[in-house]
Design an enzyme around this catalytic site. Structure first.
Site, mmCIF file in Angstrom:
data_model
loop_
_atom_site.group_PDB
_atom_site.id
_atom_site.type_symbol
_atom_site.label_atom_id
_atom_site.label_comp_id
_atom_site.label_asym_id
_atom_site.label_seq_id
_atom_site.Cartn_x
_atom_site.Cartn_y
_atom_site.Cartn_z
ATOM 1 N N GLU A 23 2.235 -22.688 -38.392
ATOM 2 C CA GLU A 23 3.420 -21.610 -38.466
ATOM 3 C C GLU A 23 3.154 -20.258 -39.150
ATOM 4 O O GLU A 23 1.982 -20.399 -39.484
ATOM 5 C CB GLU A 23 4.469 -22.426 -39.318
ATOM 6 C CG GLU A 23 4.368 -22.518 -40.665
ATOM 7 C CD GLU A 23 5.183 -23.309 -41.642
ATOM 8 O OE1 GLU A 23 6.155 -24.017 -40.971
ATOM 9 O OE2 GLU A 23 5.077 -23.108 -42.784
ATOM 10 N N HIS B 285 5.403 -17.079 -41.247
ATOM 11 C CA HIS B 285 6.526 -16.361 -41.893
ATOM 12 C C HIS B 285 6.337 -15.275 -43.128
ATOM 13 O O HIS B 285 5.101 -15.091 -43.307
ATOM 14 C CB HIS B 285 7.289 -17.541 -42.417
ATOM 15 C CG HIS B 285 6.481 -18.748 -43.483
ATOM 16 N ND1 HIS B 285 5.764 -18.299 -44.450
ATOM 17 C CD2 HIS B 285 6.162 -19.792 -43.099
ATOM 18 C CE1 HIS B 285 5.432 -19.339 -44.826
ATOM 19 N NE2 HIS B 285 5.266 -20.125 -44.025
ATOM 20 N N HIS C 224 3.012 -18.692 -49.837
ATOM 21 C CA HIS C 224 3.002 -19.897 -50.529
ATOM 22 C C HIS C 224 1.901 -19.933 -51.430
ATOM 23 O O HIS C 224 0.714 -19.237 -51.219
ATOM 24 C CB HIS C 224 2.291 -21.083 -49.530
ATOM 25 C CG HIS C 224 3.237 -21.322 -48.367
ATOM 26 N ND1 HIS C 224 4.535 -21.751 -48.591
ATOM 27 C CD2 HIS C 224 2.886 -21.564 -47.126
ATOM 28 C CE1 HIS C 224 5.182 -21.931 -47.508
ATOM 29 N NE2 HIS C 224 4.085 -21.903 -46.461
ATOM 30 N N HIS D 19 -0.887 -20.386 -40.410
ATOM 31 C CA HIS D 19 -1.452 -21.333 -41.321
ATOM 32 C C HIS D 19 -1.162 -22.571 -41.031
ATOM 33 O O HIS D 19 -0.216 -23.061 -40.372
ATOM 34 C CB HIS D 19 -1.297 -20.851 -42.737
ATOM 35 C CG HIS D 19 0.469 -20.941 -42.935
ATOM 36 N ND1 HIS D 19 1.262 -19.823 -42.684
ATOM 37 C CD2 HIS D 19 1.294 -21.904 -43.238
ATOM 38 C CE1 HIS D 19 2.558 -20.091 -43.048
ATOM 39 N NE2 HIS D 19 2.458 -21.747 -43.599
ATOM 40 N N CYS E 210 3.168 -26.927 -53.394
ATOM 41 C CA CYS E 210 3.527 -25.704 -52.741
ATOM 42 C C CYS E 210 4.536 -25.045 -53.462
ATOM 43 O O CYS E 210 5.992 -25.508 -53.204
ATOM 44 C CB CYS E 210 3.824 -25.847 -51.383
ATOM 45 S SG CYS E 210 4.025 -24.226 -50.334
HETATM 46 MN MN MN Z 1 4.346 -22.159 -44.259
#
Ligand code: MN
Length: 154
Positions: free
Chosen positions: A68, A70, A74, A108, A122
């Protein structure tokens, strides 16, 4: 939470799995989630005093997170085991106590090694965009990169 606001969840390993009784466990094995053998526990939910969440993700041997990207970031701390992470077209080995920062907008995917569990904390902002998943065209482009073509799963 009691009226003092103090919250303690005691660690309790359940067989191979890391658990904190009182923290819900979300299993990601359901079809359509594009990850395998992965659980998620929100060990620190966001609240009025701290607009961020700390999640604990855990993959069984051979498990992996969704591929994914975004705009939110993180901040990751590996807590157990070893494996690899693909970030923006490169694969990096990861081991317990390593840290990984994933910047905005890059593809990632975390993977446990075939012979090891992989667990990591995370940190994310509680206000964040939804992850996007790769289209067929994205996969075609990602697979043109020999460094990751045999590593990514979707
Ligand atoms: Mn992610």
């Amino acid at each position: 939470m009691n009226k003092t606001g103090i919250v303690i969840h005691r660690f309790a390993q359940d067989g191979e799995a890391f658990r904190w009784p009182g923290v819900d466990v979300k299993h990601y094995n359901a079809s359509g989630t594009q990850s395998q053998g992965m659980t998620k526990q929100i060990v620190f939910p966001a609240d009025a005093h701290l607009p961020a969440e700390v999640r604990y993700f855990e993959a069984e041997p051979g498990g992996y997170s969704a591929l994914e990207r975004h705009q939110h970031v993180h901040a990751v701390l590996i807590l157990r085991g070893h494996g690899s992470v693909m970030i923006d077209g490169a694969v990096h080995e990861i081991n317990a106590f390593d840290t990984v920062y994933i910047p905005p907008g890059v593809w990632h995917q975390f993977s446990a090694a075939a012979d090891s569990w992989l667990g990591f904390l995370c940190l994310v902002n509680c206000e964040r965009d939804r992850p996007s998943r790769p289209t067929e065209a994205d996969i075609e482009e990602l697979r043109r990169n020999p460094a990751i073509r045999d590593v990514i799963r979707w």
